[in-house]
Design a protein around this motif. Structure first.
Motif, PDB file in Angstrom:
ATOM      1  N   ARG A   1       5.645  -5.370   2.289  1.00 11.58           N
ATOM      2  CA  ARG A   1       5.829  -6.818   2.388  1.00 11.58           C
ATOM      3  C   ARG A   1       4.717  -7.516   3.176  1.00 11.58           C
ATOM      4  O   ARG A   1       4.656  -8.748   3.201  1.00 11.58           O
ATOM      5  CB  ARG A   1       7.175  -7.123   3.045  1.00 11.58           C
ATOM      6  N   TYR A   2       3.853  -6.727   3.808  1.00 15.05           N
ATOM      7  CA  TYR A   2       2.807  -7.342   4.631  1.00 15.05           C
ATOM      8  C   TYR A   2       1.602  -7.725   3.776  1.00 15.05           C
ATOM      9  O   TYR A   2       1.265  -7.050   2.802  1.00 15.05           O
ATOM     10  CB  TYR A   2       2.373  -6.387   5.743  1.00 15.05           C
ATOM     11  N   SER A   3       0.937  -8.807   4.175  1.00 15.62           N
ATOM     12  CA  SER A   3      -0.255  -9.272   3.471  1.00 15.62           C
ATOM     13  C   SER A   3      -1.506  -8.725   4.141  1.00 15.62           C
ATOM     14  O   SER A   3      -1.472  -8.216   5.266  1.00 15.62           O
ATOM     15  CB  SER A   3      -0.298 -10.799   3.505  1.00 15.62           C
TER      16      SER A   3
ATOM     17  N   GLN B   1      -3.858 -10.574   5.221  1.00 19.22           N
ATOM     18  CA  GLN B   1      -4.071 -11.418   6.399  1.00 19.22           C
ATOM     19  C   GLN B   1      -3.312 -10.873   7.599  1.00 19.22           C
ATOM     20  O   GLN B   1      -3.851 -10.796   8.719  1.00 19.22           O
ATOM     21  CB  GLN B   1      -3.612 -12.849   6.110  1.00 19.22           C
ATOM     22  N   GLN B   2      -2.081 -10.460   7.380  1.00 22.09           N
ATOM     23  CA  GLN B   2      -1.289  -9.925   8.478  1.00 22.09           C
ATOM     24  C   GLN B   2      -1.857  -8.611   8.997  1.00 22.09           C
ATOM     25  O   GLN B   2      -1.747  -8.301  10.185  1.00 22.09           O
ATOM     26  CB  GLN B   2       0.160  -9.741   8.026  1.00 22.09           C
TER      27      GLN B   2
END
Length: 484
Positions: free
Chosen positions: A355-357, A359-360
């Motif tokens: 679920r992480y991008s 950017q994250q």
């Protein structure tokens, strides 16, 4: 000699538990053969085949054939430092002749070569007798995330053995192997050592090659050592350590990093502020840690409290940020293709990584670098950091009832070490009033392995002295590692 026949040439103590380095050398000097020592080690390992400690055990014939080759080499005048020792290896590390499963048959790999570090140990005379059970995918700090029969604590079978290197720790604590190899990302080489009353050493990242390891994180993984005392653990580490040009994460200066204990001198040790320590209501663990700090002061160390906040923040990044997505590289396809073969708690830990991008991910990297800078200030003024290895220990029933929050509790004082690039060791402490083991973690900046070794050795000696003064009753329920 067969593996099931006890040698008449072995002293009584070696006929009941495999030897450490000093006792193996003494036995060989006094006429025992490597076949004697290795055969007895295999016999004890095989006798525990149904106890959940091992995933696979070597054939007796192959183990004894290797022992005979070592005896023949020694007869020709060639002696190696680990001759006569048996060891086991966590089943996320490749050993030629054994399948690698990481406790999931959907993975099952048949490696043609042993992991680089394992091969170094074998080349030094040690003999692999088994692969150890583990929390599946090395994701867990408790030892219950594997197939039945569960691996159980060596001190009290009602309690968790710690993880994820559960079998590796229990094999040593129960005297089944001379030493063992595990891995450590967030504490998997220190927590089970603490739970079972033995030494667990987590070296500087890149000091030991990771080639031949099924990774959780190429950024934060390292192989670790389990042994009965610090002397054995660090001598074994010295054999494993070294630059591997085929591992891009191997330190180029690995051959020059010192691991021999440095003199204690007038060292100043940091410890978390008292108001920042949590033992989750476990007063016995709290009292044991206070006794461990008193032992350090008696050994001549100065202790100063420091702010634990940046360490705790770095630890939270390991599972509560985009860094968790790295585990999908090795295990994502297995989780997607065979979800029914993945432990529910392991899936719950790893799947959020999707679920992480991007950017994250960069934000997590930036945050970690900021925390590293804050922690560097602590180590400019202090030689090492000392704190409990674990805040408490849960029963197996308690862990199964709350597998997520209680697993996270076990990592409160270990999660941060690898993200912050610290080296560490967990050493058995003065013990709890209920007979369960306590343990002290000692951490230093990268390449400070000799500092950690020095403090660990001094602390170990201080604990031995206290146990001698208070008598044997206080250790009757503990493994023999700290008092052998």
């Amino acid at each position: 000699m067969t593996g099931l026949a006890r040698s008449k040439t072995l002293p009584g103590d070696l006929a009941t538990r495999p030897p450490g380095l000093a006792s193996a050398r003494a036995a060989l000097t006094n006429g025992a053969s490597v076949v004697d020592l290795v055969g007895e080690g295999w016999r004890r390992t095989n006798a525990a085949a149904q106890d959940g400690v091992f995933i696979a055990i070597a054939e007796e014939t192959s183990v004894l054939a290797e022992a005979r080759r070592i005896d023949e080499r020694r007869a020709g005048g060639v002696f190696l430092p680990l001759d006569g020792l048996t060891f086991s290896v966590k089943d996320n590390v490749h050993v030629a002749g054994f399948p690698t499963t990481a406790s999931c048959e959907a993975i099952r790999i048949l490696p043609e070569e042993s992991a680089y570090a394992v091969a170094r140990l074998q080349a030094a005379g040690a003999v692999v007798v088994a692969k150890n059970t583990l929390d599946q995918f090395a994701t867990g700090l408790n030892g219950t995330r594997s197939a039945e029969p569960l691996c159980r604590n060596a001190v009290d079978s009602d309690y968790i053995p710690g993880g994820s290197s559960s079998g590796s720790a229990v094999a040593v604590a129960r005297g089944l192997t001379s030493f063992s190899i595990g891995t450590d990302t967030g504490g998997s080489g220190r927590v089970p050592a603490a739970c079972n009353g033995i030494v667990g050493v987590k070296p500087t990242l890149g000091l030991v090659s990771g080639r031949g390891l099924l990774y959780n994180s190429r950024l934060f993984d390292t192989l670790s050592v389990f042994a009965l005392d610090t002397a054995d653990a660090y001598e074994i580490l010295a054999v494993m350590a070294g630059h591997d040009p085929h591992d891009p994460y191997s330190r180029e200066d690995a051959d020059a990093v010192e691991t021999h204990a440095v003199s204690a001198g007038r060292m100043i040790l940091a410890t978390p502020r008292a108001d920042q320590l949590s033992f989750f209501g476990d007063s016995r663990a709290e009292a044991a840690f206070a006794a461990d700090l008193a032992a350090l002061r008696a050994a001549g160390y100065t202790l100063e409290e420091v702010d634990f906040t940046p360490f705790e923040a770095a630890g939270k990044l390991l599972f509560d940020s985009a860094f968790i997505a790295e585990r999908l590289i090795e295990y994502g396809a297995v989780i997607e293709a065979s979800p029914e073969m993945v432990h529910p708690a392991v899936r719950a830990a790893i799947e959020p990584g999707a679920r992480y991008s991007a950017q994250q991910a960069f934000e997590a990297i930036y945050r970690l670098e900021s925390l590293k800078r804050q922690v560097a200030c602590v180590f400019r003024e202090h030689d090492a950091l000392v704190l409990p290895t674990t805040p408490t220990i849960f029963t197996i029933a308690e862990m199964l009832a709350e597998p997520t929050s209680r697993n996270a509790a076990m990592g409160r004082y270990t999660y941060f070490a690898n993200p912050l690039d610290l080296c560490a060791a967990s050493v058995p402490g003065t013990g709890r009033s209920d007979g369960l083991p306590s343990a002290l973690s000692i951490l230093a900046r990268a390449t400070g392995d000799a500092v950690v070794h020095g403090v660990a050795r001094s602390f170990e000696a201080a604990v031995r002295s206290r146990l001698t003064e208070t008598g044997p009753d206080c250790v009757r329920d503990r493994p023999l590692g700290i008092v052998r």
